[in-house]
Design a protein around this motif. Sequence first.
Motif, PDB file in Angstrom:
ATOM      1  N   ILE A   1       1.042  -0.890  -0.252  1.00 16.87           N
ATOM      2  CA  ILE A   1      -0.318   0.260  -0.075  1.00 16.87           C
ATOM      3  C   ILE A   1       0.822   1.011  -0.415  1.00 16.87           C
ATOM      4  O   ILE A   1       1.251   1.286   1.100  1.00 16.87           O
ATOM      5  CB  ILE A   1      -1.078   0.442   1.479  1.00 16.87           C
ATOM      6  N   PRO A   2       0.663   1.617  -0.944  1.00 17.60           N
ATOM      7  CA  PRO A   2       2.247   2.886  -1.121  1.00 17.60           C
ATOM      8  C   PRO A   2       2.169   3.508  -0.155  1.00 17.60           C
ATOM      9  O   PRO A   2       3.046   4.360   0.172  1.00 17.60           O
ATOM     10  CB  PRO A   2       2.138   2.982  -3.012  1.00 17.60           C
ATOM     11  N   ILE A   3       1.357   4.201  -0.428  1.00 19.79           N
ATOM     12  CA  ILE A   3       0.784   5.679   0.151  1.00 19.79           C
ATOM     13  C   ILE A   3       0.973   5.317   2.231  1.00 19.79           C
ATOM     14  O   ILE A   3       1.475   7.086   2.832  1.00 19.79           O
ATOM     15  CB  ILE A   3      -0.400   6.121   0.451  1.00 19.79           C
ATOM     16  N   VAL A   4       1.338   4.783   2.730  1.00 23.63           N
ATOM     17  CA  VAL A   4       1.474   4.427   3.990  1.00 23.63           C
ATOM     18  C   VAL A   4       2.447   4.816   4.876  1.00 23.63           C
ATOM     19  O   VAL A   4       2.620   5.658   5.302  1.00 23.63           O
ATOM     20  CB  VAL A   4       1.533   2.654   4.433  1.00 23.63           C
ATOM     21  N   ASN A   5       3.851   4.700   3.612  1.00 21.33           N
ATOM     22  CA  ASN A   5       4.700   5.242   3.958  1.00 21.33           C
ATOM     23  C   ASN A   5       5.266   7.145   4.206  1.00 21.33           C
ATOM     24  O   ASN A   5       5.902   8.018   4.636  1.00 21.33           O
ATOM     25  CB  ASN A   5       6.353   4.722   3.376  1.00 21.33           C
ATOM     26  N   ASP A   6       3.997   7.761   3.280  1.00 14.82           N
ATOM     27  CA  ASP A   6       3.828   8.949   3.205  1.00 14.82           C
ATOM     28  C   ASP A   6       3.855   9.827   4.185  1.00 14.82           C
ATOM     29  O   ASP A   6       3.301  10.220   5.368  1.00 14.82           O
ATOM     30  CB  ASP A   6       3.303   9.235   1.818  1.00 14.82           C
ATOM     31  N   PHE A   7       2.087   8.431   5.148  1.00 14.67           N
ATOM     32  CA  PHE A   7       1.667   8.948   6.240  1.00 14.67           C
ATOM     33  C   PHE A   7       2.245   9.248   7.509  1.00 14.67           C
ATOM     34  O   PHE A   7       2.496  10.338   8.079  1.00 14.67           O
ATOM     35  CB  PHE A   7       0.319   7.917   6.757  1.00 14.67           C
ATOM     36  N   LYS A   8       3.383   8.039   7.114  1.00 14.13           N
ATOM     37  CA  LYS A   8       4.756   8.864   8.352  1.00 14.13           C
ATOM     38  C   LYS A   8       5.185  10.158   7.846  1.00 14.13           C
ATOM     39  O   LYS A   8       5.919  10.904   9.124  1.00 14.13           O
ATOM     40  CB  LYS A   8       5.303   7.637   8.263  1.00 14.13           C
ATOM     41  N   LYS A   9       5.563  10.069   6.737  1.00  9.39           N
ATOM     42  CA  LYS A   9       6.819  11.395   6.480  1.00  9.39           C
ATOM     43  C   LYS A   9       6.005  12.719   6.726  1.00  9.39           C
ATOM     44  O   LYS A   9       6.259  13.314   7.367  1.00  9.39           O
ATOM     45  CB  LYS A   9       7.554  10.889   4.896  1.00  9.39           C
ATOM     46  N   ILE A  10       5.231  12.907   6.520  1.00  5.15           N
ATOM     47  CA  ILE A  10       3.819  13.909   5.581  1.00  5.15           C
ATOM     48  C   ILE A  10       3.323  14.484   7.276  1.00  5.15           C
ATOM     49  O   ILE A  10       3.580  15.251   7.522  1.00  5.15           O
ATOM     50  CB  ILE A  10       3.155  13.795   4.520  1.00  5.15           C
ATOM     51  N   LEU A  11       2.608  12.904   7.670  1.00  3.74           N
ATOM     52  CA  LEU A  11       1.444  13.965   8.654  1.00  3.74           C
ATOM     53  C   LEU A  11       2.039  13.314   9.756  1.00  3.74           C
ATOM     54  O   LEU A  11       1.683  13.382  11.121  1.00  3.74           O
ATOM     55  CB  LEU A  11       0.307  12.961   8.896  1.00  3.74           C
ATOM     56  N   GLY A  12       3.481  11.962   9.873  1.00  3.10           N
ATOM     57  CA  GLY A  12       4.202  12.156  11.164  1.00  3.10           C
ATOM     58  C   GLY A  12       3.411  10.776  11.796  1.00  3.10           C
ATOM     59  O   GLY A  12       3.622  10.299  12.875  1.00  3.10           O
ATOM     60  N   ALA A  13       2.615  10.156  11.357  1.00  5.63           N
ATOM     61  CA  ALA A  13       1.611   8.923  11.877  1.00  5.63           C
ATOM     62  C   ALA A  13       1.633   7.004  11.370  1.00  5.63           C
ATOM     63  O   ALA A  13       1.792   7.371   9.953  1.00  5.63           O
ATOM     64  CB  ALA A  13      -0.347   9.394  11.669  1.00  5.63           C
ATOM     65  N   ASP A  14       1.443   6.671  12.414  1.00  2.00           N
ATOM     66  CA  ASP A  14       1.530   5.327  12.074  1.00  2.00           C
ATOM     67  C   ASP A  14       0.339   4.795  11.298  1.00  2.00           C
ATOM     68  O   ASP A  14      -0.629   5.953  11.743  1.00  2.00           O
ATOM     69  CB  ASP A  14       1.910   4.556  13.218  1.00  2.00           C
ATOM     70  N   THR A  15       0.602   3.965  10.541  1.00  2.00           N
ATOM     71  CA  THR A  15      -1.219   3.426   9.734  1.00  2.00           C
ATOM     72  C   THR A  15      -1.298   2.214  10.801  1.00  2.00           C
ATOM     73  O   THR A  15       0.270   0.592  11.396  1.00  2.00           O
ATOM     74  CB  THR A  15      -0.490   2.977   8.623  1.00  2.00           C
ATOM     75  N   LEU A  16      -2.298   2.026  11.508  1.00  2.00           N
ATOM     76  CA  LEU A  16      -3.138   0.710  11.749  1.00  2.00           C
ATOM     77  C   LEU A  16      -3.346   0.287  10.735  1.00  2.00           C
ATOM     78  O   LEU A  16      -4.515   0.190  10.605  1.00  2.00           O
ATOM     79  CB  LEU A  16      -3.609   1.072  12.576  1.00  2.00           C
ATOM     80  N   LEU A  17      -2.685  -1.175  10.497  1.00  2.00           N
ATOM     81  CA  LEU A  17      -3.490  -1.568   8.770  1.00  2.00           C
ATOM     82  C   LEU A  17      -4.164  -2.900   9.881  1.00  2.00           C
ATOM     83  O   LEU A  17      -3.717  -4.331  10.134  1.00  2.00           O
ATOM     84  CB  LEU A  17      -2.401  -2.333   8.777  1.00  2.00           C
TER      85      LEU A  17
END
Length: 459
Positions: free
Chosen positions: A402-418
């Motif tokens: 899911i390509p965008i999950v790293n951007d959530f971390k980089k841009i929004l500073g948030a971890d993703t719960l899958l």
Amino acid sequence: MQAVIDYLKQNEARFIQELCDYVRFPSVSAQPQHTADMKACAGWLVEHCKRIGLTAKLCPTAGHPIVLAKTPPVKSKTRRPHFLVYGHYDVQPPEPFNLWKTPPFEPRIAGRSLFARGASDNKGQNLAHLKAVEAYLKTSTELPCDLTFVIEGEEEVGSKSLASFLKAHRAELRCDAVVVSDTGMPSKKHPALTYALRGIAAFEIILHGPSRDLHSGIFGGSVDNPAMALAQLLAKLRDKNGRVAIPGFYDDVEKLSAYERKQFARLPYKESDYRKFLGVEKLFGEQGFTPLEQRSARPTLEINGLTSGYQGEGSKTIVPSWARVKITLRLVPDQSPAKVIKQVRQQLEKLCPPTVRMEIKSGHGAEPYIVSPTSVQAQAALRALKAAFGHEPVLMREGGSIPIVNDFKKILGADTLLLGLALPDDNAHSPNEKFDLDCFTKGQLMSAHLWQELSEVKP
Ligand code: BES
Ligand code: ZN
């Protein structure tokens, strides 16, 4: 909470009808002939979000539009937690049509399965979250947090517009965590929190030979055959132990910890069932790893499509003018797509014979993702899974991207719960895709519990 649970139960039949409406849109992001269907599907979603009590709008991008929806503002003296729910309304191409038992965009319900392209990947999964929030809003049950939904239309083609959207809306999207249901679970008795995804690097290679297809009797033997040259080149990219034969490819691959191997061992797996499910006599994979490890925690190189010459009925005696292959590599922590792309290009250039001309097009790339499976937020998510499914959840890595999950971390500073709701036999990306209606209803329940659990913990 009881009012929310009762509402979900009472409205189950209508929710299923709404999922049918959602999957009727042929929202195939990869195919330009479906551009208008993409817009119509996004428009339907916006209206749906408004109907359930969210504020919602359609955000145009250079590609397909993004749907942005929010819970109504709540006055509060203290800071309220804010979570972002991400999903996608685009689907994979349905081809080949002849393998579908009923047409891909005409939903069919059989038992507890709803068949349609996009049913589980990802419309049913993101609709489950919308239904949970509907239950809160329509029963006037106070949500312990603010929620923002971002549902995009380009996930299946590499999420090209989403990173700039996140940057442009950074302030309003800043959140305590991102929640994504776009992965799977081993079975309904094994609800899962996925803590790692593979990354990806995509290529297309074209070998050019003679300027036109030639008579293979008149010219064959005196000129290289691009299809043969490509086959020989491809054969050199994997060794007999199932390892990718590209120098340096494994340099950055992280070893699996003892803790992780223990989690893998908890997953249900029977080799004979797995072989039967895949329709193969014998499995193949990198030596030294179990099939579960091979398909989620080890990197791979796969041919996705291979073509050259005449493919019609009967025979045609030619030396084809070109041969073409589509390849993707799945990457694991800490591999970087940019580095791998460079390594692959170098190796291809080394292997290509001078008798053909090679053209390499590199496509989309995404980094692998890994997050702590023991954080307080992960524990909160496990409690929500257990409450909804009634079984002890498992922790797992998954092989998809899911390509965008790293951007959530980089841009929004948030971890993703899958928190995936798809089952292994849901046929994602295959003919006869389905979504299990129990996963749909339990997914709604999980989402309803999740906001309570997540809002109580301090990350
Ligand atoms: N839902 C999948 C990703 C997925 C599936 C993750 C199963 C883990 C388990 C998603 O829609 C998908 O298919 N992603 C693509 C991304 C690619 C096009 C960049 C993939 O993994 O092939
Ligand atoms: Zn997909």
